[in-house]
Design a protein around this motif. Structure first.
Motif, PDB file in Angstrom:
ATOM      1  N   LYS A   4       0.832  -1.203   0.000  1.00 23.62           N
ATOM      2  CA  LYS A   4       0.000   0.000   0.000  1.00 23.62           C
ATOM      3  C   LYS A   4       0.865   1.251   0.000  1.00 23.62           C
ATOM      4  CE  LYS A   4      -3.890  -2.174   2.260  1.00 23.62           C
ATOM      5  NZ  LYS A   4      -4.742  -2.215   3.446  1.00 23.62           N
ATOM      6  N   PHE A   5       1.950   1.219   0.780  1.00 24.27           N
ATOM      7  CA  PHE A   5       2.870   2.366   0.813  1.00 24.27           C
ATOM      8  C   PHE A   5       3.493   2.586  -0.558  1.00 24.27           C
ATOM      9  CE2 PHE A   5       7.155   4.094   1.518  1.00 24.27           C
ATOM     10  CZ  PHE A   5       6.803   5.312   2.089  1.00 24.27           C
ATOM     11  N   ASN A   6       3.936   1.512  -1.191  1.00 24.62           N
ATOM     12  CA  ASN A   6       4.525   1.625  -2.530  1.00 24.62           C
ATOM     13  C   ASN A   6       3.508   2.125  -3.545  1.00 24.62           C
ATOM     14  OD1 ASN A   6       7.024   0.830  -1.691  1.00 24.62           O
ATOM     15  ND2 ASN A   6       6.815  -1.278  -2.353  1.00 24.62           N
ATOM     16  N   LEU A   7       2.265   1.689  -3.423  1.00 20.69           N
ATOM     17  CA  LEU A   7       1.212   2.164  -4.318  1.00 20.69           C
ATOM     18  C   LEU A   7       1.022   3.671  -4.164  1.00 20.69           C
ATOM     19  CD1 LEU A   7      -1.021   1.534  -6.359  1.00 20.69           C
ATOM     20  CD2 LEU A   7      -2.535   1.120  -4.425  1.00 20.69           C
ATOM     21  N   VAL A   8       1.005   4.150  -2.942  1.00 21.73           N
ATOM     22  CA  VAL A   8       0.837   5.583  -2.697  1.00 21.73           C
ATOM     23  C   VAL A   8       2.018   6.369  -3.263  1.00 21.73           C
ATOM     24  CG1 VAL A   8       0.757   7.346  -0.873  1.00 21.73           C
ATOM     25  CG2 VAL A   8      -0.651   5.301  -0.692  1.00 21.73           C
ATOM     26  N   ILE A   9       3.238   5.882  -3.059  1.00 24.26           N
ATOM     27  CA  ILE A   9       4.419   6.571  -3.588  1.00 24.26           C
ATOM     28  C   ILE A   9       4.392   6.577  -5.121  1.00 24.26           C
ATOM     29  CG2 ILE A   9       6.941   6.518  -3.745  1.00 24.26           C
ATOM     30  CD1 ILE A   9       5.874   7.485  -1.060  1.00 24.26           C
ATOM     31  N   GLY A  10       4.005   5.452  -5.739  1.00 23.95           N
ATOM     32  CA  GLY A  10       3.914   5.381  -7.199  1.00 23.95           C
ATOM     33  C   GLY A  10       2.878   6.348  -7.753  1.00 23.95           C
ATOM     34  N   LEU A  11       1.730   6.411  -7.098  1.00 25.32           N
ATOM     35  CA  LEU A  11       0.688   7.341  -7.546  1.00 25.32           C
ATOM     36  C   LEU A  11       1.108   8.796  -7.327  1.00 25.32           C
ATOM     37  CD1 LEU A  11      -2.524   5.477  -6.355  1.00 25.32           C
ATOM     38  CD2 LEU A  11      -1.590   5.628  -8.672  1.00 25.32           C
ATOM     39  N   PHE A  12       1.836   9.043  -6.242  1.00 24.44           N
ATOM     40  CA  PHE A  12       2.364  10.385  -5.997  1.00 24.44           C
ATOM     41  C   PHE A  12       3.326  10.794  -7.106  1.00 24.44           C
ATOM     42  CE2 PHE A  12       5.681  13.110  -4.105  1.00 24.44           C
ATOM     43  CZ  PHE A  12       4.898  14.207  -3.776  1.00 24.44           C
ATOM     44  N   GLY A  13       4.148   9.858  -7.550  1.00 25.57           N
ATOM     45  CA  GLY A  13       5.078  10.139  -8.647  1.00 25.57           C
ATOM     46  C   GLY A  13       4.353  10.473  -9.936  1.00 25.57           C
ATOM     47  N   ILE A  14       3.306   9.716 -10.249  1.00 31.26           N
ATOM     48  CA  ILE A  14       2.517  10.001 -11.448  1.00 31.26           C
ATOM     49  C   ILE A  14       1.856  11.375 -11.328  1.00 31.26           C
ATOM     50  CG2 ILE A  14       0.461   9.314 -12.739  1.00 31.26           C
ATOM     51  CD1 ILE A  14       1.240   6.413 -12.177  1.00 31.26           C
ATOM     52  N   PHE A  15       1.341  11.685 -10.135  1.00 32.52           N
ATOM     53  CA  PHE A  15       0.736  12.989  -9.902  1.00 32.52           C
ATOM     54  C   PHE A  15       1.762  14.100 -10.123  1.00 32.52           C
ATOM     55  CE2 PHE A  15       0.000  16.542  -6.976  1.00 32.52           C
ATOM     56  CZ  PHE A  15      -1.209  17.003  -7.473  1.00 32.52           C
ATOM     57  N   ASN A  16       2.994  13.907  -9.639  1.00 30.69           N
ATOM     58  CA  ASN A  16       4.055  14.905  -9.832  1.00 30.69           C
ATOM     59  C   ASN A  16       4.332  15.147 -11.307  1.00 30.69           C
ATOM     60  OD1 ASN A  16       4.826  15.957  -7.411  1.00 30.69           O
ATOM     61  ND2 ASN A  16       6.364  14.410  -6.992  1.00 30.69           N
ATOM     62  N   VAL A  17       4.399  14.090 -12.089  1.00 36.97           N
ATOM     63  CA  VAL A  17       4.667  14.224 -13.523  1.00 36.97           C
ATOM     64  C   VAL A  17       3.534  14.989 -14.207  1.00 36.97           C
ATOM     65  CG1 VAL A  17       4.909  12.956 -15.686  1.00 36.97           C
ATOM     66  CG2 VAL A  17       6.146  12.193 -13.656  1.00 36.97           C
ATOM     67  N   ILE A  18       2.308  14.593 -13.941  1.00 35.52           N
ATOM     68  CA  ILE A  18       1.155  15.253 -14.569  1.00 35.52           C
ATOM     69  C   ILE A  18       1.071  16.714 -14.147  1.00 35.52           C
ATOM     70  CG2 ILE A  18      -1.368  15.295 -14.682  1.00 35.52           C
ATOM     71  CD1 ILE A  18      -1.230  12.203 -14.494  1.00 35.52           C
ATOM     72  N   TYR A  19       1.265  16.975 -12.859  1.00 39.09           N
ATOM     73  CA  TYR A  19       1.198  18.343 -12.361  1.00 39.09           C
ATOM     74  C   TYR A  19       2.273  19.215 -13.003  1.00 39.09           C
ATOM     75  CZ  TYR A  19       1.244  22.291  -9.144  1.00 39.09           C
ATOM     76  OH  TYR A  19       1.210  23.552  -8.606  1.00 39.09           O
ATOM     77  N   TYR A  20       3.487  18.684 -13.125  1.00 38.37           N
ATOM     78  CA  TYR A  20       4.569  19.453 -13.725  1.00 38.37           C
ATOM     79  C   TYR A  20       4.280  19.751 -15.195  1.00 38.37           C
ATOM     80  CZ  TYR A  20       9.121  21.019 -15.218  1.00 38.37           C
ATOM     81  OH  TYR A  20      10.137  21.765 -15.734  1.00 38.37           O
ATOM     82  N   ILE A  21       3.772  18.772 -15.920  1.00 37.29           N
ATOM     83  CA  ILE A  21       3.481  18.971 -17.345  1.00 37.29           C
ATOM     84  C   ILE A  21       2.376  20.013 -17.525  1.00 37.29           C
ATOM     85  CG2 ILE A  21       2.544  17.845 -19.401  1.00 37.29           C
ATOM     86  CD1 ILE A  21       4.108  15.333 -18.540  1.00 37.29           C
ATOM     87  N   VAL A  22       1.374  20.003 -16.654  1.00 34.93           N
ATOM     88  CA  VAL A  22       0.288  20.993 -16.749  1.00 34.93           C
ATOM     89  C   VAL A  22       0.795  22.374 -16.337  1.00 34.93           C
ATOM     90  CG1 VAL A  22      -1.917  21.674 -15.727  1.00 34.93           C
ATOM     91  CG2 VAL A  22      -1.555  19.324 -16.450  1.00 34.93           C
ATOM     92  N   LYS A  23       1.613  22.424 -15.277  1.00 33.30           N
ATOM     93  CA  LYS A  23       2.096  23.698 -14.755  1.00 33.30           C
ATOM     94  C   LYS A  23       3.131  24.340 -15.669  1.00 33.30           C
ATOM     95  CE  LYS A  23       5.214  24.270 -11.500  1.00 33.30           C
ATOM     96  NZ  LYS A  23       5.949  24.192 -10.256  1.00 33.30           N
ATOM     97  N   CYS A  24       3.969  23.528 -16.283  1.00 38.09           N
ATOM     98  CA  CYS A  24       5.079  24.053 -17.080  1.00 38.09           C
ATOM     99  C   CYS A  24       5.206  23.234 -18.371  1.00 38.09           C
ATOM    100  CB  CYS A  24       6.356  23.988 -16.261  1.00 38.09           C
ATOM    101  SG  CYS A  24       7.729  24.812 -17.028  1.00 38.09           S
ATOM    102  N   PRO A  25       4.307  23.439 -19.328  1.00 36.33           N
ATOM    103  CA  PRO A  25       4.313  22.593 -20.530  1.00 36.33           C
ATOM    104  C   PRO A  25       5.547  22.765 -21.418  1.00 36.33           C
ATOM    105  CG  PRO A  25       2.705  24.351 -20.746  1.00 36.33           C
ATOM    106  CD  PRO A  25       3.246  24.423 -19.349  1.00 36.33           C
ATOM    107  N   ALA A  26       6.296  23.849 -21.273  1.00 39.65           N
ATOM    108  CA  ALA A  26       7.474  24.059 -22.110  1.00 39.65           C
ATOM    109  C   ALA A  26       8.719  23.395 -21.520  1.00 39.65           C
ATOM    110  CB  ALA A  26       7.733  25.549 -22.287  1.00 39.65           C
ATOM    111  N   PHE A  27       8.595  22.789 -20.328  1.00 37.24           N
ATOM    112  CA  PHE A  27       9.706  22.120 -19.642  1.00 37.24           C
ATOM    113  C   PHE A  27      10.883  23.055 -19.369  1.00 37.24           C
ATOM    114  CE2 PHE A  27       7.544  18.537 -21.625  1.00 37.24           C
ATOM    115  CZ  PHE A  27       7.424  17.674 -20.538  1.00 37.24           C
ATOM    116  N   ASP A  28      10.613  24.344 -19.171  1.00 41.54           N
ATOM    117  CA  ASP A  28      11.704  25.273 -18.893  1.00 41.54           C
ATOM    118  C   ASP A  28      11.760  25.691 -17.425  1.00 41.54           C
ATOM    119  OD1 ASP A  28       9.395  26.733 -18.922  1.00 41.54           O
ATOM    120  OD2 ASP A  28      10.146  28.329 -20.203  1.00 41.54           O
ATOM    121  N   CYS A  29      10.913  25.122 -16.585  1.00 45.36           N
ATOM    122  CA  CYS A  29      10.921  25.415 -15.148  1.00 45.36           C
ATOM    123  C   CYS A  29      11.870  24.449 -14.447  1.00 45.36           C
ATOM    124  CB  CYS A  29       9.531  25.261 -14.563  1.00 45.36           C
ATOM    125  SG  CYS A  29       8.268  26.213 -15.402  1.00 45.36           S
TER     126      CYS A  29
END
Length: 67
Positions: A4-29
């Motif tokens: 369960k802990f690993n599942l939460v960490i994995g989902l957190f990682g996916i959330f980080n990727v999606i959030y970063y792509i939405v927040k900074c789509p040009a990848f310059d941040c």
């Protein structure tokens, strides 16, 4: 409990990727991991690989329980 802990960490990682792509789509941040500043693409690659590895382990663990 470890699964369960690993599942939460994995989902957190996916959330980080999606959030970063939405927040900074040009990848310059810049982002920081453990206080180390990284460029955008490296940050996304880090979290993507970490999430895939962790979630793959969770998948294999759950698959073996069902067999």
């Amino acid at each position: 409990m470890k699964g369960k802990f690993n599942l939460v960490i994995g989902l957190f990682g996916i959330f980080n990727v999606i959030y970063y792509i939405v927040k900074c789509p040009a990848f310059d941040c810049e982002q920081a991991i453990f206080g180390i500043p990284l460029s955008g693409p490296i940050y996304v690659i880090f979290w993507t690989i970490l999430s895939v590895v962790i979630l793959n382990g969770v998948y294999k663990e759950n698959k073996n329980k069902g067999a």
